[in-house]
Motif scaffolding. Structure first.
Motif, short mmCIF file in Angstrom:
data_model
loop_
_atom_site.label_atom_id
_atom_site.label_comp_id
_atom_site.label_asym_id
_atom_site.label_seq_id
_atom_site.Cartn_x
_atom_site.Cartn_y
_atom_site.Cartn_z
N ARG A 1 0.82 -1.21 0.00
CA ARG A 1 0.00 0.00 0.00
C ARG A 1 0.85 1.26 0.00
O ARG A 1 0.37 2.34 -0.34
N PHE A 2 2.12 1.10 0.41
CA PHE A 2 3.03 2.23 0.48
C PHE A 2 4.35 1.83 -0.19
O PHE A 2 4.76 0.68 -0.13
N GLY A 3 4.99 2.80 -0.82
CA GLY A 3 6.24 2.53 -1.51
C GLY A 3 7.32 2.08 -0.55
O GLY A 3 7.53 2.72 0.49
N PRO A 4 8.04 1.02 -0.85
CA PRO A 4 9.08 0.53 0.06
C PRO A 4 10.28 1.47 0.18
O PRO A 4 11.01 1.41 1.18
N ARG A 5 10.49 2.34 -0.80
CA ARG A 5 11.64 3.24 -0.76
C ARG A 5 11.32 4.57 -0.08
O ARG A 5 12.12 5.08 0.69
N THR A 6 10.13 5.13 -0.34
CA THR A 6 9.80 6.46 0.19
C THR A 6 8.69 6.44 1.23
O THR A 6 8.49 7.43 1.93
N GLY A 7 7.95 5.34 1.32
CA GLY A 7 6.82 5.28 2.25
C GLY A 7 5.60 6.03 1.78
O GLY A 7 4.63 6.20 2.53
N THR A 8 5.60 6.50 0.53
CA THR A 8 4.47 7.25 -0.02
C THR A 8 3.36 6.29 -0.43
O THR A 8 3.62 5.19 -0.91
N ARG A 9 2.11 6.73 -0.23
CA ARG A 9 0.98 5.88 -0.62
C ARG A 9 1.03 5.60 -2.12
O ARG A 9 1.38 6.47 -2.92
N LEU A 10 0.65 4.36 -2.48
CA LEU A 10 0.68 3.93 -3.87
C LEU A 10 -0.72 3.95 -4.49
O LEU A 10 -1.71 3.73 -3.82
N GLY A 11 -0.74 4.21 -5.79
CA GLY A 11 -1.97 4.10 -6.58
C GLY A 11 -1.73 3.10 -7.69
O GLY A 11 -0.60 2.93 -8.16
N TRP A 12 -2.79 2.42 -8.14
CA TRP A 12 -2.63 1.31 -9.09
C TRP A 12 -2.90 1.76 -10.51
O TRP A 12 -3.74 2.62 -10.77
N ARG A 13 -2.19 1.13 -11.44
CA ARG A 13 -2.37 1.46 -12.85
C ARG A 13 -2.05 0.21 -13.69
O ARG A 13 -1.64 -0.83 -13.16
N ASN A 14 -2.24 0.35 -15.00
CA ASN A 14 -1.89 -0.71 -15.95
C ASN A 14 -2.54 -2.05 -15.60
O ASN A 14 -1.88 -3.09 -15.52
N GLY A 15 -3.85 -2.00 -15.39
CA GLY A 15 -4.58 -3.22 -15.13
C GLY A 15 -4.23 -3.89 -13.82
O GLY A 15 -4.48 -5.08 -13.63
N TRP B 1 -1.10 -4.04 -12.60
CA TRP B 1 0.23 -4.64 -12.65
C TRP B 1 1.36 -3.67 -12.31
O TRP B 1 2.52 -4.06 -12.30
N GLU B 2 1.04 -2.42 -12.02
CA GLU B 2 2.02 -1.45 -11.56
C GLU B 2 1.41 -0.61 -10.45
O GLU B 2 0.21 -0.36 -10.43
N ALA B 3 2.27 -0.20 -9.54
CA ALA B 3 1.84 0.70 -8.46
C ALA B 3 2.76 1.92 -8.49
O ALA B 3 3.99 1.77 -8.42
N GLU B 4 2.18 3.10 -8.60
CA GLU B 4 2.97 4.33 -8.63
C GLU B 4 2.66 5.16 -7.39
O GLU B 4 1.49 5.30 -7.00
N ALA B 5 3.71 5.71 -6.78
CA ALA B 5 3.51 6.61 -5.65
C ALA B 5 2.68 7.81 -6.09
O ALA B 5 2.85 8.31 -7.21
N VAL B 6 1.78 8.26 -5.22
CA VAL B 6 0.89 9.36 -5.60
C VAL B 6 1.64 10.64 -5.92
O VAL B 6 1.12 11.51 -6.64
N ASP B 7 2.86 10.78 -5.41
CA ASP B 7 3.66 11.96 -5.74
C ASP B 7 4.64 11.69 -6.88
O ASP B 7 5.50 12.53 -7.17
N GLY B 8 4.52 10.52 -7.49
CA GLY B 8 5.39 10.18 -8.62
C GLY B 8 6.81 9.81 -8.24
O GLY B 8 7.66 9.69 -9.12
N SER B 9 7.09 9.60 -6.97
CA SER B 9 8.47 9.38 -6.52
C SER B 9 9.00 7.98 -6.81
O SER B 9 10.22 7.78 -6.85
N GLU B 10 8.13 7.02 -7.01
CA GLU B 10 8.61 5.67 -7.32
C GLU B 10 7.50 4.84 -7.95
O GLU B 10 6.31 5.13 -7.82
#
Length: 343
Positions: A168-182, A184-193
């Protein structure tokens, strides 16, 4: 090193009825027919089919929206259980339509497109059962009995769903993740990872002495929380910077004190319980070596003869894993002296 959670090795996780209800003495007959000429990895439960995952659709948002409206959808609740119908020995998954999925904010996971039909999974509670009802089941309960196509799709869905629940949170920055690409990818809401699904490689190995007939011996272990009589193969995670074969040598020595002299790869099996890829091996060792039980993870480790696994005695046959797991193939192939490419 602690073995994969939920594998049939010596992982020391709590025992439960669902997990062990279908374990049996290895003298029992096989419970499901498989193609005897297929490669070993395609004879294993969970991997007997290869649905078209159509990864090129994952980047196509408009296509995913359109496909959702005509898709077959499997619902996964928070415990990873799904709806199934039909007899216990031949269950089928219950596929829902988009109109029947009353969870507008649920995460949609694109699984495959087969013969023009899209397949999705959704993380949502199962609806109320109809009177003539389907039933709630887990992969452990039905994975070996489902038709290969449905078993493979469910294995994919559960693996992807477990990743969604755990990340639910990025392992590198701790930022909340949002889902994309069906899904199969999770992007931090601030675009950091950006985070991708991960699978943890683990080895599972049947150690034996290479002797033919009833006098041949293999090394089996029993986890701390397992009931008396239940045994399986040595298993454990591959550590960073380690080859899978090296992990076999290390795990066998760590858990049992036995030194093996040769190792041979058999096949792999997806094991999304929660996120492993099991790499199956055979290994040779002298069976007159003393066994030293690693008491942090194991209750017992011992040599069994092929005759014992065949039910010929002396004593009772050990209770071994069901056809769902690669451990079953490792053990029964050795028991029946049908190991491909023996040492």
């Amino acid at each position: 090193m602690t073995s994969p959670e939920g594998t049939e090795g010596s992982e020391g996780v709590p025992i439960d009825h669902e997990r062990t209800a279908s374990w049996s003495t290895s003298a029992d007959s096989e419970s499901a027919a498989v193609d005897p000429v297929a490669p070993v990895w395609q004879r294993l439960a969970l991997g007997r089919a290869m649905p078209e995952r159509a990864a090129y659709h994952r980047l196509d948002g408009p296509w995913l929206e359109e496909a959702w409206e005509r898709a077959r959808i499997v619902l996964l609740d928070e415990r990873g259980r799904v709806a199934a119908e039909g007899p216990t020995e031949a269950p089928r998954l219950v596929w829902f339509t988009a109109a029947e999925v009353v969870a507008p904010d649920a995460e949609r996971l694109f699984l495959a497109e087969e013969d023009g039909i899209p397949y999705f999974a959704v993380l949502a509670e199962l609806p109320e059962k109809p009177a003539d009802g389907w039933r709630s089941v887990s992969l452990r309960e039905v994975g070996a009995e489902l038709v290969p196509f449905e078993s493979s799709l469910l294995t994919e869905a559960i693996g992807l769903a477990n990743w969604h629940r755990d990340y639910r949170f990025g392992p590198r920055t701790g930022t909340r993740l949002g889902w994309r690409n069906g899904g199969w990818e999770a992007e931090a809401v601030d675009g950091s990872e950006v985070v991708y699904p991960r699978t943890n490689p683990a080895i599972i190995v049947l150690v034996h002495d290479g002797v033919a007939g009833d006098e041949g011996r293999c090394l089996l272990t029993r986890g701390l929380t397992w009931p008396e009589g239940r045994y399986s193969c040595v298993a454990g995670f591959v550590e960073p910077g380690e080859a899978a074969e090296a992990a076999v040598f290390r795990e066998v020595a760590e858990e049992t004190g036995v030194r093996i002299r040769e190792v041979r790869y058999l096949a792999s099996q997806a094991w999304p319980l929660p996120a492993s890829l099991m790499l199956g091996f055979y290994a040779l060792a002298e069976s007159d070596q003393p066994v030293t039980v690693e008491e942090v993870e194991l209750a017992d480790a011992r040599w069994f003869t092929r005759g014992q696994l065949r039910g010929h005695g002396p004593g009772e046959a050990p209770i071994v894993p069901p056809p769902l797991s690669i451990a079953h193939e490792l053990l029964t192939a050795w028991r029946d002296e049908r190991i491909e490419n023996p040492f």
